[in-house]
Motif scaffolding. Structure first.
Motif, mmCIF file in Angstrom:
data_model
loop_
_atom_site.group_PDB
_atom_site.id
_atom_site.type_symbol
_atom_site.label_atom_id
_atom_site.label_comp_id
_atom_site.label_asym_id
_atom_site.label_seq_id
_atom_site.Cartn_x
_atom_site.Cartn_y
_atom_site.Cartn_z
ATOM 1 N N VAL A 32 -8.577 6.610 19.857
ATOM 2 C CA VAL A 32 -8.115 7.293 18.600
ATOM 3 C C VAL A 32 -6.932 7.287 18.213
ATOM 4 N N LEU A 33 -6.140 7.739 19.144
ATOM 5 C CA LEU A 33 -4.730 7.658 18.677
ATOM 6 C C LEU A 33 -4.000 6.270 18.410
ATOM 7 N N PHE A 34 -4.308 5.288 19.133
ATOM 8 C CA PHE A 34 -3.886 4.113 18.731
ATOM 9 C C PHE A 34 -4.377 3.274 17.619
ATOM 10 N N ALA A 35 -5.677 3.883 17.032
ATOM 11 C CA ALA A 35 -6.200 3.640 15.879
ATOM 12 C C ALA A 35 -5.359 4.402 14.868
ATOM 13 N N LEU A 36 -4.923 5.639 14.902
ATOM 14 C CA LEU A 36 -4.064 6.305 14.181
ATOM 15 C C LEU A 36 -2.666 5.754 13.963
ATOM 16 N N VAL A 37 -1.972 5.110 15.031
ATOM 17 C CA VAL A 37 -1.018 4.673 14.893
ATOM 18 C C VAL A 37 -1.006 3.319 14.034
ATOM 19 N N SER A 38 -2.099 2.550 14.472
ATOM 20 C CA SER A 38 -1.999 1.365 13.596
ATOM 21 C C SER A 38 -2.563 1.564 12.131
ATOM 22 N N THR A 39 -3.155 2.536 11.673
ATOM 23 C CA THR A 39 -3.321 3.124 10.433
ATOM 24 C C THR A 39 -1.948 3.120 9.819
ATOM 25 N N GLY A 40 -0.979 3.987 10.450
ATOM 26 C CA GLY A 40 0.032 4.619 10.078
ATOM 27 C C GLY A 40 0.880 3.393 9.786
ATOM 28 N N ALA A 41 1.010 2.330 10.641
ATOM 29 C CA ALA A 41 2.074 1.229 10.306
ATOM 30 C C ALA A 41 1.359 0.376 9.405
ATOM 31 N N GLY A 42 -0.049 0.185 8.948
ATOM 32 C CA GLY A 42 -0.613 -0.486 7.889
ATOM 33 C C GLY A 42 -0.360 0.292 6.710
ATOM 34 N N LEU A 43 -0.201 1.521 6.586
ATOM 35 C CA LEU A 43 0.013 2.117 5.390
ATOM 36 C C LEU A 43 1.557 1.968 5.142
ATOM 37 N N LEU A 44 2.361 1.944 6.170
ATOM 38 C CA LEU A 44 3.925 1.837 5.793
ATOM 39 C C LEU A 44 4.258 0.525 5.312
ATOM 40 N N VAL A 45 3.636 -0.643 5.985
ATOM 41 C CA VAL A 45 3.912 -1.918 5.350
ATOM 42 C C VAL A 45 3.136 -2.050 3.935
ATOM 43 N N GLY A 46 2.156 -1.434 3.691
ATOM 44 C CA GLY A 46 1.474 -1.391 2.451
ATOM 45 C C GLY A 46 2.390 -0.751 1.322
ATOM 46 N N SER A 47 3.325 0.167 1.678
ATOM 47 C CA SER A 47 3.870 0.813 0.856
ATOM 48 C C SER A 47 5.190 0.141 0.444
ATOM 49 N N VAL A 48 5.713 -0.620 1.368
ATOM 50 C CA VAL A 48 6.939 -1.360 1.403
ATOM 51 C C VAL A 48 6.940 -2.666 0.933
ATOM 52 N N VAL A 49 6.035 -3.459 0.943
ATOM 53 C CA VAL A 49 6.174 -4.904 0.508
ATOM 54 C C VAL A 49 5.562 -4.777 -0.913
ATOM 55 N N ARG A 50 6.139 -6.435 -1.472
ATOM 56 C CA ARG A 50 5.621 -6.356 -2.806
ATOM 57 C C ARG A 50 4.465 -7.027 -3.393
ATOM 58 N N ASN A 51 4.223 -7.830 -2.136
ATOM 59 C CA ASN A 51 2.708 -8.667 -2.625
ATOM 60 C C ASN A 51 1.799 -8.611 -1.302
ATOM 61 N N PRO A 52 0.681 -8.927 -1.273
ATOM 62 C CA PRO A 52 -0.378 -8.935 -0.283
ATOM 63 C C PRO A 52 0.178 -10.193 0.683
ATOM 64 N N GLU A 53 0.609 -11.263 0.190
ATOM 65 C CA GLU A 53 1.299 -12.162 1.100
ATOM 66 C C GLU A 53 2.215 -11.743 2.053
ATOM 67 N N GLN A 54 3.225 -10.816 1.724
ATOM 68 C CA GLN A 54 4.221 -10.348 2.333
ATOM 69 C C GLN A 54 3.709 -9.290 3.331
ATOM 70 N N ALA A 55 2.556 -8.936 3.090
ATOM 71 C CA ALA A 55 1.947 -7.898 4.278
ATOM 72 C C ALA A 55 1.556 -8.692 5.617
ATOM 73 N N SER A 56 0.967 -9.895 5.220
ATOM 74 C CA SER A 56 0.683 -10.592 6.213
ATOM 75 C C SER A 56 1.806 -11.467 6.779
ATOM 76 N N ALA A 57 2.798 -12.109 6.087
ATOM 77 C CA ALA A 57 3.857 -12.537 6.563
ATOM 78 C C ALA A 57 4.802 -11.765 7.362
ATOM 79 N N ILE A 58 4.852 -10.555 6.906
ATOM 80 C CA ILE A 58 5.653 -9.799 7.810
ATOM 81 C C ILE A 58 5.024 -9.160 8.847
ATOM 82 N N GLY A 59 3.573 -8.421 8.497
ATOM 83 C CA GLY A 59 3.105 -7.624 9.488
ATOM 84 C C GLY A 59 2.347 -8.341 10.664
ATOM 85 N N ILE A 60 1.950 -9.550 10.707
ATOM 86 C CA ILE A 60 1.513 -10.423 11.600
ATOM 87 C C ILE A 60 2.460 -10.716 12.621
#
Length: 168
Positions: A76-104
């Motif tokens: 549960v805690l690692f899922a929370l960490v992952s969720t928070g990181a995903g929300l952070l990425v989604g709030s700072v990148v400009r387009n969906p491709e950047q989320a994959s290009a940066i996130g992965i």
């Protein structure tokens, strides 16, 4: 779970790009409610992925994960960490491709530094310290090692759980 959560940050970008967020703000909802809804849905997906990985490991590979309470808390805690990181990425990148290009690549790099691809016991002490300082993965891997290989319980991973909670 972490890689998928970062890549899924693109869904938040799409929500902004398509004007869905703006339309939701026209409803009698607070911004925090909208963000919480996005976070809860991503967290649910991360939990399902975690449960699936644990089940496949147990059923197909006969992995004994450890005491159920400890396994649930860690998952549960690692899922929370992952969720928070995903929300952070989604709030700072400009387009969906950047989320994959940066996130992965970031997620893979963090996994490498955190001991997901090799044990931190085999790297120099300085690199191990870096992994513990800059990635939640290292703390999760330390906890999994204690549960799976050392047969310890939730008390032995309490510090790891607290650190993961702080990351979350």
């Amino acid at each position: 779970v972490f890689i998928n959560s970062l890549a899924a940050g693109g869904a938040l970008v799409e929500m902004r790009r398509l004007g869905v967020a703006r339309r939701m703000l026209a409803a009698p909802l607070r911004t925090s409610t909208i963000v919480l809804g996005a976070g809860v849905s991503r967290f649910a997906i991360a939990l399902v992925q975690t449960a699936l990985l644990l089940a496949v490991g147990a059923v197909l590979f006969d992995v004994s994960w450890g005491p159920p309470a400890a396994v649930v808390a860690l998952g549960v805690l690692f899922a929370l960490v992952s969720t928070g990181a995903g929300l952070l990425v989604g709030s700072v990148v400009r387009n969906p491709e950047q989320a994959s290009a940066i996130g992965i690549p970031v997620a893979i790099g963090m996994g490498m530094l955190g001991g997901c691809m090799w044990p931190l016991d085999v790297v120099p002490p300085g690199l191990r310290a870096v992994g513990l300082a800059v990635t939640p993965h290292a703390w999760a891997m330390e906890a999994w090692t204690k549960l799976i290989f050392e047969g310890q319980g939730i008390g032995a991973i309490a510090v790891d759980l607290v650190v993961l909670a702080v990351w979350a």
